[in-house]
Scaffold this motif. Structure first.
Motif, PDB file in Angstrom:
ATOM      1  N   VAL A 148       0.856  -1.180   0.000  1.00  0.00           N
ATOM      2  CA  VAL A 148       0.000   0.000   0.000  1.00  0.00           C
ATOM      3  C   VAL A 148       0.897   1.236   0.000  1.00  0.00           C
ATOM      4  N   ARG A 149       0.725   2.072  -1.009  1.00  0.00           N
ATOM      5  CA  ARG A 149       1.526   3.298  -1.115  1.00  0.00           C
ATOM      6  C   ARG A 149       0.729   4.540  -0.745  1.00  0.00           C
ATOM      7  N   ASP A 150      -0.563   4.527  -1.034  1.00  0.00           N
ATOM      8  CA  ASP A 150      -1.420   5.698  -0.853  1.00  0.00           C
ATOM      9  C   ASP A 150      -1.578   5.985   0.643  1.00  0.00           C
ATOM     10  N   PRO A 151      -1.176   7.168   1.108  1.00  0.00           N
ATOM     11  CA  PRO A 151      -1.284   7.473   2.543  1.00  0.00           C
ATOM     12  C   PRO A 151      -2.718   7.448   3.056  1.00  0.00           C
ATOM     13  N   ARG A 152      -3.696   7.720   2.190  1.00  0.00           N
ATOM     14  CA  ARG A 152      -5.099   7.665   2.624  1.00  0.00           C
ATOM     15  C   ARG A 152      -5.507   6.230   2.929  1.00  0.00           C
ATOM     16  N   VAL A 153      -5.014   5.289   2.133  1.00  0.00           N
ATOM     17  CA  VAL A 153      -5.310   3.869   2.377  1.00  0.00           C
ATOM     18  C   VAL A 153      -4.511   3.367   3.577  1.00  0.00           C
ATOM     19  N   GLN A 154      -3.276   3.808   3.706  1.00  0.00           N
ATOM     20  CA  GLN A 154      -2.490   3.445   4.890  1.00  0.00           C
ATOM     21  C   GLN A 154      -3.215   3.868   6.158  1.00  0.00           C
ATOM     22  N   ALA A 155      -3.868   5.039   6.117  1.00  0.00           N
ATOM     23  CA  ALA A 155      -4.591   5.529   7.294  1.00  0.00           C
ATOM     24  C   ALA A 155      -5.754   4.616   7.657  1.00  0.00           C
ATOM     25  N   LEU A 156      -6.368   3.973   6.660  1.00  0.00           N
ATOM     26  CA  LEU A 156      -7.462   3.035   6.948  1.00  0.00           C
ATOM     27  C   LEU A 156      -6.969   1.822   7.712  1.00  0.00           C
ATOM     28  N   TYR A 157      -5.740   1.426   7.454  1.00  0.00           N
ATOM     29  CA  TYR A 157      -5.156   0.294   8.177  1.00  0.00           C
ATOM     30  C   TYR A 157      -4.657   0.714   9.555  1.00  0.00           C
ATOM     31  N   GLN A 158      -4.173   1.918   9.658  1.00  0.00           N
ATOM     32  CA  GLN A 158      -3.688   2.404  10.957  1.00  0.00           C
ATOM     33  C   GLN A 158      -4.829   2.747  11.901  1.00  0.00           C
ATOM     34  N   HIS A 159      -5.918   3.278  11.347  1.00  0.00           N
ATOM     35  CA  HIS A 159      -7.065   3.699  12.160  1.00  0.00           C
ATOM     36  C   HIS A 159      -8.352   3.230  11.485  1.00  0.00           C
ATOM     37  N   PRO A 160      -8.663   1.930  11.533  1.00  0.00           N
ATOM     38  CA  PRO A 160      -9.860   1.413  10.868  1.00  0.00           C
ATOM     39  C   PRO A 160     -11.131   2.061  11.420  1.00  0.00           C
ATOM     40  N   PRO A 161     -12.175   2.174  10.588  1.00  0.00           N
ATOM     41  CA  PRO A 161     -13.424   2.764  11.075  1.00  0.00           C
ATOM     42  C   PRO A 161     -13.937   2.109  12.353  1.00  0.00           C
ATOM     43  N   ALA A 162     -13.864   0.798  12.452  1.00  0.00           N
ATOM     44  CA  ALA A 162     -14.414   0.098  13.614  1.00  0.00           C
ATOM     45  C   ALA A 162     -13.722   0.472  14.918  1.00  0.00           C
ATOM     46  N   LEU A 163     -12.512   1.007  14.842  1.00  0.00           N
ATOM     47  CA  LEU A 163     -11.805   1.431  16.045  1.00  0.00           C
ATOM     48  C   LEU A 163     -12.057   2.904  16.363  1.00  0.00           C
ATOM     49  N   ARG A 164     -12.979   3.513  15.624  1.00  0.00           N
ATOM     50  CA  ARG A 164     -13.356   4.904  15.883  1.00  0.00           C
ATOM     51  C   ARG A 164     -14.833   4.978  16.284  1.00  0.00           C
ATOM     52  N   GLY A 165     -15.258   4.002  17.081  1.00  0.00           N
ATOM     53  CA  GLY A 165     -16.667   3.881  17.436  1.00  0.00           C
ATOM     54  C   GLY A 165     -17.248   5.083  18.129  1.00  0.00           C
ATOM     55  N   GLU A 166     -16.425   5.860  18.819  1.00  0.00           N
ATOM     56  CA  GLU A 166     -16.946   7.046  19.497  1.00  0.00           C
ATOM     57  C   GLU A 166     -17.490   8.062  18.492  1.00  0.00           C
ATOM     58  N   ALA A 167     -17.036   7.984  17.239  1.00  0.00           N
ATOM     59  CA  ALA A 167     -17.495   8.920  16.214  1.00  0.00           C
ATOM     60  C   ALA A 167     -18.817   8.499  15.571  1.00  0.00           C
ATOM     61  N   TYR A 168     -19.280   7.280  15.848  1.00  0.00           N
ATOM     62  CA  TYR A 168     -20.504   6.781  15.204  1.00  0.00           C
ATOM     63  C   TYR A 168     -21.766   7.446  15.765  1.00  0.00           C
ATOM     64  N   GLY A 169     -21.653   8.051  16.929  1.00  0.00           N
ATOM     65  CA  GLY A 169     -22.790   8.757  17.498  1.00  0.00           C
ATOM     66  C   GLY A 169     -23.966   7.875  17.862  1.00  0.00           C
ATOM     67  N   GLY A 170     -23.734   6.585  18.047  1.00  0.00           N
ATOM     68  CA  GLY A 170     -24.823   5.688  18.414  1.00  0.00           C
ATOM     69  C   GLY A 170     -25.842   5.461  17.320  1.00  0.00           C
ATOM     70  N   VAL A 171     -25.489   5.730  16.059  1.00  0.00           N
ATOM     71  CA  VAL A 171     -26.420   5.474  14.948  1.00  0.00           C
ATOM     72  C   VAL A 171     -26.802   3.994  14.961  1.00  0.00           C
ATOM     73  N   PRO A 172     -28.090   3.660  15.013  1.00  0.00           N
ATOM     74  CA  PRO A 172     -28.503   2.252  15.034  1.00  0.00           C
ATOM     75  C   PRO A 172     -27.921   1.491  13.841  1.00  0.00           C
ATOM     76  N   LEU A 173     -27.303   0.355  14.134  1.00  0.00           N
ATOM     77  CA  LEU A 173     -26.557  -0.379  13.113  1.00  0.00           C
ATOM     78  C   LEU A 173     -26.807  -1.868  13.259  1.00  0.00           C
ATOM     79  N   LEU A 174     -27.217  -2.496  12.161  1.00  0.00           N
ATOM     80  CA  LEU A 174     -27.421  -3.947  12.124  1.00  0.00           C
ATOM     81  C   LEU A 174     -26.449  -4.559  11.138  1.00  0.00           C
ATOM     82  N   HIS A 175     -25.676  -5.526  11.617  1.00  0.00           N
ATOM     83  CA  HIS A 175     -24.804  -6.319  10.756  1.00  0.00           C
ATOM     84  C   HIS A 175     -25.498  -7.619  10.410  1.00  0.00           C
TER      85      HIS A 175
END
Length: 242
Positions: A148-175
């Motif tokens: 992976v060369r693209d720094p934007r993609v590298q950031a997804l691996y360093q800080h995946p969305p699932a590890l930023r749960g505080e930013a989800y604001g409790g939006v109801p979510l069904l997997h």
């Protein structure tokens, strides 16, 4: 009820419009999918009053392509460049659709589209509720030899969305997932929920697992997803308690 082609945020959008729409549902397709395909996997939503909207991701459908190929040594990077572009475009489509129709907005995504759902929630986007079909809030594990060369993609691996749960604001979510999914293993979905759970109030984070299902949005998954959205449309509170 009918299907129309609209232009929203400068993009061609397929819209399925019921006679008396109650809400918008922006549906995000997966890798090598299309707007037509994701809408075909959501039977009954139109009849339930959802105005369905779908656009093609970059390099997909009627957009200039082709989609990322597994033969490309930078395949993973290409996949997540598509995801980042899809998220940005989906946000623009959602905002313009809400201005045009004045209806509450819901979000659904399948496979790569489910990752984009997580990406949008982690960026602070606030639909009324969201569905993540056969996907995860973590990027795929890098195959041996992939870079992976693209720094934007590298950031997804360093800080995946699932590890930023505080930013989800409790939006109801069904997997919604299958036990035999070989593309996105069930364990990746469970890992996502484990990471998000500390940031979610009771009753807003849910899972449905279909025995024997593989990497596909099944009719049963679609029905369960529709029931979840209907619950938050008719009786649930909007995110933040509004």
């Amino acid at each position: 009820m009918g299907t129309e082609r609209l232009e929203l945020a400068g993009l061609p959008v397929l819209a399925q419009i019921p006679p008396r729409p109650k809400a918008l549902l922006l549906a995000l397709h997966g890798l090598q999918g299309s707007k037509e395909h994701i809408l075909s996997l959501l039977p009954g939503y139109l009849e339930a009053g959802f105005l369905l909207l779908a656009s093609d991701a970059p390099r997909h459908g009627e957009r200039p392509g082709p989609p990322p190929s597994a033969k490309d040594p930078f395949y993973v990077e290409s996949v997540y460049q598509v995801a980042l572009g899809f998220a940005e475009e989906a946000l623009g489509v959602a905002e313009e659709a809400q201005r045009r129709f004045g209806l509450p907005l819901f979000l659904a995504g399948g496979s790569l589209g489910a990752f984009v759902v997580h990406l949008l929630l982690a960026q602070g986007f606030r639909p009324r509720a969201a569905l993540a079909f056969i996907g995860s809030g973590f990027p795929m594990k890098l195959p041996q030899g992939q870079r992976v060369r693209d720094p934007r993609v590298q950031a997804l691996y360093q800080h995946p969305p699932a590890l930023r749960g505080e930013a989800y604001g409790g939006v109801p979510l069904l997997h919604l997932h299958g036990t035999e999914d070989l593309i996105v293993p069930l364990a990746r979905m469970e890992e996502t929920l484990k990471a998000l759970r500390p940031h979610y109030p009771e009753g807003r984070l849910a899972r449905f697992v279909e025995e024997g299902a593989g990497h596909t949005i099944t009719p049963l998954m679609a029905r369960m997803g529709r029931a979840f959205l209907e619950g938050w449309l008719e009786g649930g509170l909007a995110p933040g308690g509004a």
